[in-house]
Design an enzyme around this catalytic site. Structure first.
Site, PDB file in Angstrom:
ATOM      1  CB  SER A 255      31.909  19.995 -20.512  1.00 46.74           C
ATOM      2  OG  SER A 255      30.705  19.267 -20.557  1.00 46.74           O
ATOM      3  CE  LYS A 256      37.864  15.106 -22.894  1.00 49.60           C
ATOM      4  NZ  LYS A 256      38.719  15.641 -21.837  1.00 49.60           N
ATOM      5  NE  ARG A 257      27.806  17.810 -18.923  1.00 51.58           N
ATOM      6  CZ  ARG A 257      26.833  18.690 -19.071  1.00 51.58           C
ATOM      7  NH1 ARG A 257      25.715  18.344 -19.666  1.00 51.58           N
ATOM      8  NH2 ARG A 257      26.962  19.920 -18.610  1.00 51.58           N
ATOM      9  CG  HIS A 258      27.839  19.888 -24.013  1.00 51.39           C
ATOM     10  ND1 HIS A 258      28.460  20.647 -23.064  1.00 51.39           N
ATOM     11  CD2 HIS A 258      26.559  19.740 -23.616  1.00 51.39           C
ATOM     12  CE1 HIS A 258      27.584  20.970 -22.123  1.00 51.39           C
ATOM     13  NE2 HIS A 258      26.431  20.419 -22.434  1.00 51.39           N
ATOM     14  N   GLY A 259      30.310  16.640 -26.500  1.00 51.71           N
ATOM     15  CA  GLY A 259      31.004  16.280 -27.734  1.00 51.71           C
ATOM     16  C   GLY A 259      32.159  17.214 -28.026  1.00 51.71           C
TER      17      GLY A 259
END
Ligand code: GLU
Length: 490
Positions: A255-259
């Site tokens: 997801s976004k939080r993983h870049g």
């Protein structure tokens, strides 16, 4: 298993930008087509006008082109199975819907969403899995006319053949068992006549003679329904290959939080397409579990679905950055400068018609060639060459203050530099080291302090190279200006 001729498709919905997962799917399709001298088709699944947009469409096309994944058939290039945007293929779907209604493999359903929900609720209460109960499956023409007269607009449902076996052999996952009895009669066209994903996907894959459907694992649950539609259309089944999900380093879904960003954001951040493609290829595929570097061309030689793993592939942005740095180091200094140019231009560090300044920038960037990780870093790595006055970061200030002899020593350094006839890196180095010896000091402290004075930073390229490039006059001035640091309370 390879079914010839190989025709594969990448089928994005333009309801968002192209993300890493989609780009990886596109790449695998492209590589498979190239490897088997087949055709890579781009099909745009834009049947949902509320969520699709031209902006997303254009950005997907741009991202695929940036990666170098050119398609032989599809929007912009045409082909004999077109049009390739589903929004332009309504006639094809209407024709298939009519054919299926006539054959009895599709039927009108008049149930309202409220009625359906109420019945699903009852099933849940009774401990059953909610599904369509087939209420409209056998309506007589009179009954249908009666329901129409009540003002009900029917949708069309697919009639699942009772007892059919929808099992298939996935080229990556092996046998996937599923019985038609586990699936209900699903909607293939909404009351306004617009067809739904599972239906249009199968109709188009059949119409476009797709031989292999290579896509994300999240589509596994759609496959049996699509197989059922293929059968109802009397079409040959393609082979299916579901590629593993992308995971973050913590093994949860990417997801976004993983870049995870859109592909074009990576371009903006200064990743090279060749590095990005190389990195994507290793997300679920491997050559021999060792070799990591491949050009797109090499990948087309080596790619095979047999080497795609079942288990989720970890997306590690640090690895991408490392890989990008390695690719940057393979460029010649001239290529590096040319490729960094858009970022340098945007940073407006100097006037591009000033040839001397351009030459300084070129050589300054070359001094950072061993260290640069993304093209977007280029301006910040060389901006101090063009600054009117140096601003010192915290570490640089510290290094300045550690200079034995402080202000006096800085003044001496300025004098020594001003007195040099030859301001080459070698001559300067010789002189500075001699000075360190004369004063019985380690050269390290002088070098760190000088770097801080000249660049405002604690890290940077070799001091003597950068000083030679800065030029005698600016070096002397910056050393003099750095004495100000000692006047501040610190
Ligand atoms: N439009 C679908 C998606 O973007 C395509 C899935 C498929 O490849 O069949 O997920």
């Amino acid at each position: 298993m390879v079914k010839k001729p190989v025709r594969v498709r990448f089928a994005p919905a333009p309801t968002g930008y192209l993300h890493v997962g989609g780009a990886r799917t596109a790449l695998f399709n492209y590589l498979f087509a190239r490897r088997h001298k087949g055709t890579f088709v781009l099909r745009v699944e834009d049947t949902d006008p509320a969520r699709s947009s031209e902006e997303f469409y254009a950005s997907i096309v741009e991202a695929l082109r940036w990666l170098g994944l050119e398609w032989e058939e599809g929007p912009e290039v045409g082909g004999k199975y077109g049009p390739y945007r589903q929004s332009e293929r309504r006639a094809v779907y209407d024709e298939a819907l009519t054919r299926m209604q006539e054959a009895g493999t599709a039927y009108e359903c008049f149930c309202t969403p409220e009625e359906l929900e109420a019945r699903r609720e009852e099933m849940r209460a009774a401990g059953e899995a909610p599904r369509y109960d087939g209420r409209c499956a056998e309506l007589s023409p009179e009954a249908r006319a009666g329901l129409r007269a009540q003002g009900r607009e029917p949708c069309l449902r697919f009639r699942m053949a009772a007892g059919a076996d929808l099992a298939y052999d996935d080229l990556i996952r092996g046998r996937v068992e599923i019985k038609a009895a586990e699936l209900d009669d699903f909607v293939i066209a909404r009351p306004d006549g617009s067809p739904t994903y599972n239906f249009v996907c199968a109709v188009d894959d059949a119409a476009m003679a797709i031989s292999h459907v290579i896509r994300g694992e999240d589509h596994i649950s759609n496959t049996p329904r699509q197989i059922a539609v293929y059968r109802a259309l009397g079409a040959d089944l393609p082979l299916f290959a579901h590629v593993p999900l992308l995971l973050g380093p913590d093994k949860s879904r990417l997801s976004k939080r993983h870049g995870a960003k859109s592909v074009l954001e990576y371009r903006e951040e200064g990743y090279l397409p060749e590095a990005f493609v190389n990195f994507l290829a290793l997300l679920g595929w491997s050559y021999d579990d060792e070799r990591e570097f491949f050009s797109l061309k090499e990948l087309t030689k080596h790619f095979s679905l047999e080497r795609v793993a079942k288990k989720g592939a970890v997306f590690d942005v640090e690895k991408l950055t490392w890989m990008n740095g390695t690719y940057l180091r393979k460029l010649s200094p001239e290529e590096l400068f040319e490729r960094a140019r858009p970022w340098l231009e945007a940073a407006n560090l100097f006037a591009w018609d000033d040839e001397a300044a351009v030459e300084v920038a070129r050589r300054a960037l070359a001094l950072e060639h061993e260290k640069i990780k993304t093209l977007a870093e280029a301006p910040s790595l060389i901006d101090f060459f063009f600054a009117e006055h140096v601003t010192y970061d915290e570490k640089a200030e510290k290094n300045l203050r550690k200079l034995p002899g402080g202000v006096d020593m800085l003044r001496d350094l300025a004098e020594v530099c001003a007195a040099l006839d030859d301001f080459s890196a070698a001559a300067l180095e010789k002189r500075i080291r001699a000075l360190a010896e004369e004063r019985d000091l380690g050269a390290g402290k002088i070098i760190h302090a000088m770097r801080a004075a000249l660049t405002g930073r604690a890290v940077g390229p070799s001091l003597f190279d950068l000083a030679a490039l800065l030029g005698q006059e600016r070096v002397v001035r910056r050393l003099a200006e750095a004495t100000a640091v000692f006047k501040k309370p610190g």
